[in-house]
Design a protein around this motif. Sequence first.
Motif, short mmCIF file in Angstrom:
data_model
loop_
_atom_site.label_atom_id
_atom_site.label_comp_id
_atom_site.label_asym_id
_atom_site.label_seq_id
_atom_site.Cartn_x
_atom_site.Cartn_y
_atom_site.Cartn_z
N GLU A 55 -3.76 -4.72 8.48
CA GLU A 55 -2.80 -5.22 7.49
C GLU A 55 -2.82 -6.74 7.38
OE1 GLU A 55 -0.62 -2.65 5.39
OE2 GLU A 55 -2.75 -2.63 5.88
N MET A 56 -3.10 -7.44 8.46
CA MET A 56 -3.18 -8.89 8.36
C MET A 56 -4.46 -9.32 7.64
SD MET A 56 -0.34 -10.00 9.32
CE MET A 56 -0.69 -11.75 9.17
N GLY A 61 -4.36 -10.84 4.08
CA GLY A 61 -5.55 -11.65 3.82
C GLY A 61 -6.16 -11.41 2.46
N TRP A 62 -6.22 -10.13 2.06
CA TRP A 62 -6.83 -9.86 0.77
C TRP A 62 -5.89 -10.10 -0.40
CZ3 TRP A 62 -10.86 -9.33 -2.31
CH2 TRP A 62 -12.11 -9.39 -1.71
N ALA A 63 -4.59 -10.17 -0.16
CA ALA A 63 -3.69 -10.64 -1.22
C ALA A 63 -3.98 -12.11 -1.50
CB ALA A 63 -2.24 -10.44 -0.81
N VAL A 64 -4.23 -12.88 -0.42
CA VAL A 64 -4.54 -14.30 -0.58
C VAL A 64 -5.91 -14.49 -1.22
CG1 VAL A 64 -5.00 -16.45 0.64
CG2 VAL A 64 -3.09 -15.02 1.35
N ILE A 65 -6.95 -13.93 -0.58
CA ILE A 65 -8.30 -14.18 -1.06
C ILE A 65 -8.54 -13.51 -2.41
CG2 ILE A 65 -9.47 -12.20 0.02
CD1 ILE A 65 -11.74 -14.06 0.78
N ALA A 92 -1.01 -2.16 -8.24
CA ALA A 92 -0.61 -0.78 -7.93
C ALA A 92 -1.46 -0.21 -6.80
CB ALA A 92 -0.72 0.10 -9.18
N LEU A 93 -2.76 -0.49 -6.82
CA LEU A 93 -3.64 0.01 -5.77
C LEU A 93 -3.36 -0.67 -4.43
CD1 LEU A 93 -7.03 0.28 -7.71
CD2 LEU A 93 -5.44 2.13 -7.11
N TRP A 94 -3.03 -1.97 -4.46
CA TRP A 94 -2.66 -2.68 -3.23
C TRP A 94 -1.41 -2.05 -2.63
CZ3 TRP A 94 1.41 -5.39 -1.13
CH2 TRP A 94 1.13 -6.26 -0.07
N LEU A 95 -0.42 -1.76 -3.44
CA LEU A 95 0.81 -1.13 -2.96
C LEU A 95 0.53 0.29 -2.45
CD1 LEU A 95 3.24 -2.34 -5.77
CD2 LEU A 95 3.19 -3.13 -3.39
N PHE A 96 -0.34 1.02 -3.16
CA PHE A 96 -0.73 2.37 -2.74
C PHE A 96 -1.35 2.34 -1.34
CE2 PHE A 96 -3.83 6.08 -3.70
CZ PHE A 96 -2.96 7.00 -3.13
#
Length: 386
Positions: A55-56, A61-65, A92-96
């Motif tokens: 999750e980190m 990390g992938w929300a940032v990058i 939506a896919l990130w939240l999923f």
Amino acid sequence: MKFSTHPVWLVGFRPFFILACLSGIVFPLAWAAIFADHAALPSQRFSGVQWHAHEMFFGFGWAVIGGFLLTASKNWVQIRGHHGPALMLLVALWLFERIGMLFGAGWPPALFALSNVAFLAAIVAMLMWTLVRHRATDSFRDNYFFLLILPAFLLAKYLILSPEHFRAGWLMALGLFRVAFLVMMERTLTQFMKGIFQVELLRHPLLDTAIKLLAVSLALAGLMPPSLAATISCVLALLLAIRFVFWKPQLGLRRLDLAVMYLGYLAIIAQLLLAALDTWAPPAWTGALALHVFTFGTMGLVVPAMLVRISKGHTGRKVVFEPADRFALWIMLAGFVLRIVLTQLDPGRYVLWIDLSALCWAACFGLLAWRYTPFLLQARIDGKEH
């Protein structure tokens, strides 16, 4: 205003920097509670340590990058970039994926696999399509390094969630993020130093390419003989140190907003040397020290400054670090000291230092969320579209 035309969907950094701040608040606090046995994961598909690492790296990390690359790549190749429904799908896919990571233990294997791979596969495909299709107008000829590392994140994700290959997975994820940060620092620090101090930083094609090639090879550190990985780590650390001397740290360290970039660079060097030491003459460290030197020292220090600059500059505001912004950086610096220094000096209170460092991480991103979410939800103030 229709939901699909809301300003938050104009460009990638807007929704994903909000998600980065929110996950930067929640994930460290959740891990501290799990580590201290005050909470447990709802899902039992993997261990708490696997969840934390995944999750980190792949949540926060992938929300940032992801937000950074969706924004930067469109500027590199001079196109409009993914926006509107495409960004809505990615969010939506990130939240999923986050839901699956927490509650997917009882899901059918195919549904969990879909939740776990859909976001990363979709955003990697979008980014690679942008860079490949518009290669002729790309202003950075070394963007082929992103074409190398982006698909490899999918393998790192798989390995992290495999109990047998967890170490190789987090080493690969760390290595891939290291490449991304090195490329980003090459491009941004040179611009910042030229704009602020009117100085040119050393950029030698042979040195820069050697650094990036060695960094890419170290993404496979967990799959190669340990002595080879340690040797490559030392060579890369040496080249980075040589370049650091010529990057005018005596100027950059004068300003906190630039100093955190230089300290993040030094943290990469320190992590490489600590990793080599762990192979050849492992000291009695408490916890995964080398890993957290990178996550706290590089990601933790560089990302908040990057969020401030992009959230201001790309919404039409002047990029000035106000007192609250500098306070957020000092909070993260305090978290670094707690997580890296005090855990080693006073390991008897290890859980306390973990709790306090997690609180610092959450406080830093909580302050940034409070300050910059309104900017990210509003149209640019200079009248430009995006």
